[in-house]
Design an enzyme around this catalytic site. Structure first.
Site, PDB file in Angstrom:
ATOM      1  N   LYS A 167      36.086  42.710  78.626  1.00  0.00           N
ATOM      2  CA  LYS A 167      35.557  43.065  77.540  1.00  0.00           C
ATOM      3  C   LYS A 167      36.218  44.433  77.174  1.00  0.00           C
ATOM      4  CE  LYS A 167      31.647  45.457  74.061  1.00  0.00           C
ATOM      5  NZ  LYS A 167      30.492  45.694  75.126  1.00  0.00           N
ATOM      6  N   ASP A 201      33.011  51.878  70.252  1.00  0.00           N
ATOM      7  CA  ASP A 201      32.083  50.677  69.728  1.00  0.00           C
ATOM      8  C   ASP A 201      30.396  51.632  69.689  1.00  0.00           C
ATOM      9  OD1 ASP A 201      29.508  49.472  69.812  1.00  0.00           O
ATOM     10  OD2 ASP A 201      29.469  48.919  71.789  1.00  0.00           O
ATOM     11  N   LYS A 230      25.064  52.711  65.811  1.00  0.00           N
ATOM     12  CA  LYS A 230      24.420  53.976  67.194  1.00  0.00           C
ATOM     13  C   LYS A 230      23.844  55.505  67.133  1.00  0.00           C
ATOM     14  CE  LYS A 230      26.892  51.933  70.963  1.00  0.00           C
ATOM     15  NZ  LYS A 230      25.461  50.336  72.239  1.00  0.00           N
ATOM     16  N   ASP A 289      33.758  52.073  76.763  1.00  0.00           N
ATOM     17  CA  ASP A 289      33.404  50.271  76.663  1.00  0.00           C
ATOM     18  C   ASP A 289      34.162  49.285  76.715  1.00  0.00           C
ATOM     19  OD1 ASP A 289      30.902  48.784  75.268  1.00  0.00           O
ATOM     20  OD2 ASP A 289      31.524  48.200  73.435  1.00  0.00           O
ATOM     21  N   ASP A 317      25.635  45.804  66.734  1.00  0.00           N
ATOM     22  CA  ASP A 317      26.774  46.127  68.087  1.00  0.00           C
ATOM     23  C   ASP A 317      25.940  45.339  68.929  1.00  0.00           C
ATOM     24  OD1 ASP A 317      26.878  48.566  69.555  1.00  0.00           O
ATOM     25  OD2 ASP A 317      24.140  49.747  69.486  1.00  0.00           O
ATOM     26  N   GLU A 372      28.188  43.407  70.088  1.00  0.00           N
ATOM     27  CA  GLU A 372      29.554  42.917  68.898  1.00  0.00           C
ATOM     28  C   GLU A 372      30.343  42.122  70.213  1.00  0.00           C
ATOM     29  OE1 GLU A 372      28.643  45.820  70.339  1.00  0.00           O
ATOM     30  OE2 GLU A 372      30.475  45.918  72.066  1.00  0.00           O
ATOM     31  N   ARG A 405      29.768  40.059  73.217  1.00  0.00           N
ATOM     32  CA  ARG A 405      29.231  38.780  73.725  1.00  0.00           C
ATOM     33  C   ARG A 405      30.429  38.109  72.623  1.00  0.00           C
ATOM     34  NH1 ARG A 405      22.931  39.644  72.375  1.00  0.00           N
ATOM     35  NH2 ARG A 405      24.000  41.381  73.476  1.00  0.00           N
TER      36      ARG A 405
HETATM   37  N1  BES Z   1      28.554  48.558  74.407  1.00  0.00           N
HETATM   38  C1  BES Z   1      26.957  48.896  74.372  1.00  0.00           C
HETATM   39  C2  BES Z   1      26.458  48.130  75.922  1.00  0.00           C
HETATM   40  C3  BES Z   1      26.791  49.808  76.242  1.00  0.00           C
HETATM   41  C4  BES Z   1      24.820  50.420  75.765  1.00  0.00           C
HETATM   42  C5  BES Z   1      27.014  49.918  77.347  1.00  0.00           C
HETATM   43  C6  BES Z   1      24.856  51.212  76.961  1.00  0.00           C
HETATM   44  C7  BES Z   1      26.736  50.823  78.243  1.00  0.00           C
HETATM   45  C8  BES Z   1      25.542  52.126  77.982  1.00  0.00           C
HETATM   46  C9  BES Z   1      27.053  47.111  73.894  1.00  0.00           C
HETATM   47  O1  BES Z   1      27.840  46.656  72.451  1.00  0.00           O
HETATM   48  C10 BES Z   1      25.683  47.337  73.090  1.00  0.00           C
HETATM   49  O2  BES Z   1      25.563  48.180  72.055  1.00  0.00           O
HETATM   50  N2  BES Z   1      24.480  46.020  73.004  1.00  0.00           N
HETATM   51  C11 BES Z   1      23.494  46.071  72.600  1.00  0.00           C
HETATM   52  C12 BES Z   1      23.257  45.614  72.591  1.00  0.00           C
HETATM   53  C13 BES Z   1      21.903  44.427  71.679  1.00  0.00           C
HETATM   54  C14 BES Z   1      21.647  44.824  70.367  1.00  0.00           C
HETATM   55  C15 BES Z   1      21.263  43.931  71.487  1.00  0.00           C
HETATM   56  C16 BES Z   1      22.608  47.365  73.591  1.00  0.00           C
HETATM   57  O3  BES Z   1      22.436  46.941  74.929  1.00  0.00           O
HETATM   58  O4  BES Z   1      21.595  47.063  72.860  1.00  0.00           O
HETATM   59 ZN    ZN Z   2      29.783  47.638  73.076  1.00  0.00          ZN
HETATM   60 ZN    ZN Z   3      27.517  47.101  70.495  1.00  0.00          ZN
END
Ligand code: BES
Ligand code: ZN
Ligand code: ZN
Length: 520
Positions: free
Chosen positions: A278, A283, A290, A301, A361, A363, A365
């Protein structure tokens, strides 16, 4: 990015002749013995500190002294400016534990050398350590170089007399071990550590410096100076291929997306492994923005992409044989410009599967789905491994100590867990299954990009990816907890860790064709 690459070489000199800043002896707990190459005055000093109980060689214990403190009148056998004894602790019962002890000792040496501002350091390898000579020098080299890492790219240099400095040159003395094997381990440790440090550099660069184009440029340069072949798919190419995931996430950003492809080819008869990382260079969450606190960390990210690209660099450098490897790094920002993807939108991925966007968020996947489907259709790999800072949920479950592993193939999962244990990058497997997959059923599209509640967030994210790998053996490493703020260790700094690089290279260097599922 670091032009001033740290040198590490075998020493051809007798330690008695070394007149550099710091001479280091690594000592096992409760065994006050040093290699016979170590100057006699240091042997005597060790006996003395041992008998007083002041130094026992316990883990991360150090003792710094100066030749004038130990020399007799005609003693000229220690010419180094300083001497450092470093404790290894008791030899761990497990082989991987012993490897880790050496990395930790390497990290401690780099740290102590930095404090006394040593530029040139000679390390004498430990005697009677229960590991092969090449393994000893590899792990120690990894610890030295990873522990010596700094990132000061954006700092204006100024006079700070108390600030630790970086070692410029390390020398390893074989301490009586087989020289050829020690040299081989040193070269391998150097290639692995440099790759991990390059991944840290990419991650440390802020989002306005490390952009999707920066990923593409780095890969193109690698293609020029190594045996790797580089191709980059631009936005127009992605449009032709209907990669609605990468394009959708990119809609809110002013910078175009890039799909970086690196190929490491050995023999056509060898199996091909596909790596996907990735490469989200920032992000923000997109329209599902966020919260601001800590959002700056989302420049990290892209750590999955960084690990994959630099692992390819190390594979080429160490001339791994027995496997072909292809790496794909989908790279874009996730921002909330006026054309950004919105909750409720439906996108179409490469290969035709449609997805309802619940949360912009989620994204990672979306961009991985296109890359996985495209990579499998194009290269027909025997196995796929993806690395991604995919979910906050993995931090809730495993903290910052284990990478989350999810896989549709037990053999592949075991290989990765073993390689991770060998590299000091532990992994914990989580389940997959139809009961979790149901959480991402959509009423309007084939699938939705987030479940309706937050339960099992790491697993539902992996279920999404699984939709795009079909029957191909696949493993997903969720490195959101370990890519930065990883377990504090002497050779892991605060900030990005470079996790995944050494595990991938270890795993691929020992690659054997997978046995068909069902056969043990
Ligand atoms: N990049 C984030 C995941 C992340 C969060 C990595 C905190 C490191 C620290 C990812 O893109 C994300 O925001 N995922 C969301 C998914 C949810 C909206 C289903 C998450 O984990 O909150
Ligand atoms: Zn992310
Ligand atoms: Zn995200």
């Amino acid at each position: 990015m670091h032009d001033d690459v740290v040198a590490i070489k075998m020493s051809d000199k007798n330690p008695r002749e070394f007149s550099g800043d710091l001479l280091v002896c690594v000592v096992e707990e409760d065994i006050p013995q040093l290699a016979s190459e170590v100057p006699g005055a240091i042997h005597r000093a060790l006996q003395q500190v041992w008998s007083t109980g002041d130094f026992k060689g316990s883990k991360e214990q150090t003792l710094l002294f100066y030749p004038g403190m130990i020399a007799t009148e005609n003693d000229t056998e220690v010419r180094a400016k300083r001497v450092l004894l470093v404790g290894l602790g008791k030899q761990d019962e497990a082989i991987n534990g012993r490897r880790e002890q050496l990395r930790l000792a390497g990290g401690t040496i780099a740290k102590q050398a930095g404090i006394v501002k040593a530029k040139e350091v000679l390390v004498i390898l430990p005697k009677d350590y229960l590991l092969e000579a090449a393994d000893i020098s590899q792990c120690l080299t990894e610890g030295l170089l990873l522990g010596n890492y700094r990132f000061e790219f954006h700092k204006t240099p100024k006079d700070e007399p108390d600030k630790p400095t970086r070692v410029e040159r390390f020398f390893l003395h074989d301490g009586g071990l087989a020289g050829g094997a020690v040299r081989k381990g040193l070269q391998r440790g150097k290639a692995l550590a440099e790759a991990a440090c390059a991944a840290r550099d990419m991650a440390n660069q802020p989002g306005n410096h490390w952009t999707p184009a920066a990923f593409a440029d780095y890969a193109k340069k690698l293609g020029k100076k190594s045996s790797l072949k580089c191709k980059v798919l631009d936005k127009a190419a992605m449009q032709k291929l209907c990669m609605g995931g990468i394009l959708g996430v990119n809609q809110g950003s002013a910078l175009p997306p890039q799909l970086v492809i690196l190929e490491y080819k050995t023999d056509k008869k060898n199996p091909t492994v596909l790596l996907v990382g990735k490469g989200l260079t920032f992000d923000s969450g997109g329209i599902s923005l966020k919260p601001p606190a800590g959002m700056e960390d989302m420049k990290y990210d892209m750590c999955g992409g960084a690990a994959v690209i630099t692992a390819m660099q190390a594979l080429a450098e160490t001339e791994v044989s027995g496997v072909n490897v292809v790496a794909l790094i989908p790279a874009t920002e996730n921002l909330s410009g006026s054309a950004a993807l919105k909750p409720g939108d439906v996108i179409r991925h490469f290969g035709g599967k449609t997805s309802e966007i619940i949360n912009t968020d989620a994204e990672g996947r979306l961009i991985l789905a296109d890359a996985l489907a495209y990579g499998i259709a194009t290269y027909a790999p025997e196995a796929v491994i993806d690395l991604a800072t995919l979910t906050g949920a993995v931090i809730i479950g495993l903290g910052h100590h284990y990478t989350g592993l999810l896989a549709n193939n037990d053999q592949l999962a075991t290989r990765l867990i073993d390689a991770g244990a060998q590299a000091g990058e532990p992994m914990w497997r989580l389940p997959l299954g139809p009961e979790y997959r149901k959480q991402i059923d959509s009423r309007v599209a084939d699938i939705k990009n987030a479940g309706s509640d937050r339960s099992a967030g790491t697993i539902t994210a992996a279920c999404y990816l699984q939709e795009f790998v079909g029957e191909t053996p696949w493993a997903h490493l969720d490195i959101a907890g370990t890519a930065w703020d990883f377990t504090e260790k002497t050779y892991i700094p605060k900030g990005p860790s470079g996790t995944g690089v050494r595990t991938l290279v270890d795993c691929l260097s020992q690659w054997e064709p997978l046995k068909p599922a069902g056969k043990k």
